[in-house]
Design a protein around this motif. Structure first.
Motif, PDB file in Angstrom:
ATOM      1  N   ARG A 183       8.068  -4.350  -6.363  1.00 26.84           N
ATOM      2  CA  ARG A 183       7.001  -4.326  -5.369  1.00 26.84           C
ATOM      3  C   ARG A 183       7.132  -5.506  -4.415  1.00 26.84           C
ATOM      4  O   ARG A 183       7.507  -6.612  -4.808  1.00 26.84           O
ATOM      5  CB  ARG A 183       5.643  -4.380  -6.066  1.00 26.84           C
ATOM      6  CG  ARG A 183       5.379  -3.189  -6.980  1.00 26.84           C
ATOM      7  CD  ARG A 183       5.136  -1.936  -6.157  1.00 26.84           C
ATOM      8  NE  ARG A 183       3.854  -1.993  -5.496  1.00 26.84           N
ATOM      9  CZ  ARG A 183       2.724  -1.536  -6.028  1.00 26.84           C
ATOM     10  NH1 ARG A 183       2.723  -1.003  -7.234  1.00 26.84           N
ATOM     11  NH2 ARG A 183       1.587  -1.601  -5.360  1.00 26.84           N
TER      12      ARG A 183
ATOM     13  N   THR B  14       0.866   6.637  -6.952  1.00 28.92           N
ATOM     14  CA  THR B  14      -0.279   7.511  -7.236  1.00 28.92           C
ATOM     15  C   THR B  14       0.118   8.977  -7.097  1.00 28.92           C
ATOM     16  O   THR B  14      -0.274   9.833  -7.899  1.00 28.92           O
ATOM     17  CB  THR B  14      -1.440   7.194  -6.277  1.00 28.92           C
ATOM     18  OG1 THR B  14      -1.831   5.833  -6.448  1.00 28.92           O
ATOM     19  CG2 THR B  14      -2.626   8.105  -6.542  1.00 28.92           C
TER      20      THR B  14
ATOM     21  N   GLU C 270       1.822   1.798  -3.612  1.00 30.64           N
ATOM     22  CA  GLU C 270       0.687   2.312  -4.376  1.00 30.64           C
ATOM     23  C   GLU C 270       0.460   3.793  -4.100  1.00 30.64           C
ATOM     24  O   GLU C 270       0.168   4.582  -5.009  1.00 30.64           O
ATOM     25  CB  GLU C 270      -0.564   1.506  -4.035  1.00 30.64           C
ATOM     26  CG  GLU C 270      -0.497   0.070  -4.546  1.00 30.64           C
ATOM     27  CD  GLU C 270      -1.647  -0.781  -4.041  1.00 30.64           C
ATOM     28  OE1 GLU C 270      -2.465  -0.258  -3.241  1.00 30.64           O
ATOM     29  OE2 GLU C 270      -1.733  -1.960  -4.428  1.00 30.64           O
TER      30      GLU C 270
ATOM     31  N   SER D 287       0.832  -1.207   0.000  1.00 33.26           N
ATOM     32  CA  SER D 287       0.000   0.000   0.000  1.00 33.26           C
ATOM     33  C   SER D 287       0.868   1.259   0.000  1.00 33.26           C
ATOM     34  O   SER D 287       0.465   2.303  -0.533  1.00 33.26           O
ATOM     35  CB  SER D 287      -0.930   0.001   1.216  1.00 33.26           C
ATOM     36  OG  SER D 287      -0.188   0.088   2.429  1.00 33.26           O
TER      37      SER D 287
ATOM     38  N   THR E 131       6.420   4.625 -11.504  1.00 33.98           N
ATOM     39  CA  THR E 131       6.280   3.246 -11.030  1.00 33.98           C
ATOM     40  C   THR E 131       7.564   2.758 -10.363  1.00 33.98           C
ATOM     41  O   THR E 131       8.667   2.989 -10.864  1.00 33.98           O
ATOM     42  CB  THR E 131       5.944   2.300 -12.200  1.00 33.98           C
ATOM     43  OG1 THR E 131       4.744   2.740 -12.826  1.00 33.98           O
ATOM     44  CG2 THR E 131       5.781   0.873 -11.711  1.00 33.98           C
TER      45      THR E 131
END
Length: 240
Positions: A235, A226, A222, A219, A231
């Motif tokens: 991850r 955002t 992300e 999270s 990117t």
């Protein structure tokens, strides 16, 4: 003890001035009375005197006997190695110990009707030639081993939790710096933080973190992606 006389005769010095014997009875037998124990002790000393080629009276004042009236009653007999200035070299030899054991068994039978040789242990699956103290020691070692394994696993869990907390906090800090570097246009710092994020994620993957922990860390990625529109390829969820 006649230590002074024994040293005057020359030869090698006495290494130990007494020999200890322990004579045990099975836990299920009727315990001998104090008088019977005294007679048993006397019989053992008579046979020892014969074996050692000394007079039974030579033991006077040079023997200590103590009865432990426990679940498995036993007699502790301590005999001086030096008698009348003579060192009893054979006192701890196998033959002498065998004579003492036979004397104890015979005396137990004669004095109080206890046939030690006919004793059948209550536990028959304990393996050959294991004394009670050895069985207790094995049980203790097994329990300690189990406790040790549980303790080790617990310590490992604590260490893993601490490491997860340290790395997740580090990752959060690195992601925040990565966001600020993009906002300020500092490409060098952006790449530097990205490399650090890569290394921290690798370390986290070695902890075999749970799915829930991975989703929580994801999270953060992300949120950063955002906010920046960029990117982060590495991850956490791809690492588990």
């Amino acid at each position: 003890m006649d230590l002074e006389n024994s040293q005057k005769k020359g030869g090698r010095p006495v290494q130990s001035y007494a020999q200890s014997f322990v004579f045990s009875l099975p836990p299920s037998v009727v315990k001998p009375t104090p008088g019977e124990w005294k007679s048993i002790t006397s019989d053992i000393l008579k046979e020892l005197a014969k074996k050692l080629d000394i007079d039974i009276n030579d033991f006077k004042g040079r023997v200590f006997a103590n009865v432990h009236d426990q679940d498995n009653p036993h007699l502790n007999l301590v005999v001086s190695r030096v008698v009348q200035g003579k060192t009893l070299k054979a006192l701890d030899q196998k033959g002498t110990i065998g004579v003492a054991k036979k004397a104890f068994n015979a005396a137990s039978l004669a004095r109080c009707g206890l046939d030690v040789s006919a004793y059948e242990p209550l536990q028959t699956n304990v393996g050959p030639h294991l004394a009670k103290w050895q069985l207790q020691q094995k049980d203790s070692e097994k329990a300690l081993k189990e406790i040790g394994l549980k303790s080790k696993a617990f310590d490992n869990d604590i260490a893993k939790t601490k490491e997860y907390g340290r790395l997740s906090a580090m990752l959060n800090n690195q992601i925040v710096k990565w966001i600020f570097s993009i906002g300020s246009g500092d490409i060098g710092n952006e790449n530097r933080q990205k490399n650090r994020i890569e290394k921290t994620t690798e370390e986290l993957s070695k902890l075999n973190i749970s799915k829930e922990q991975a989703e929580l860390l994801d999270s953060m990625f992300e949120m950063a992606e955002t906010k920046t529109g960029k990117t982060l390829e590495n991850r956490v969820r791809w690492k588990i």
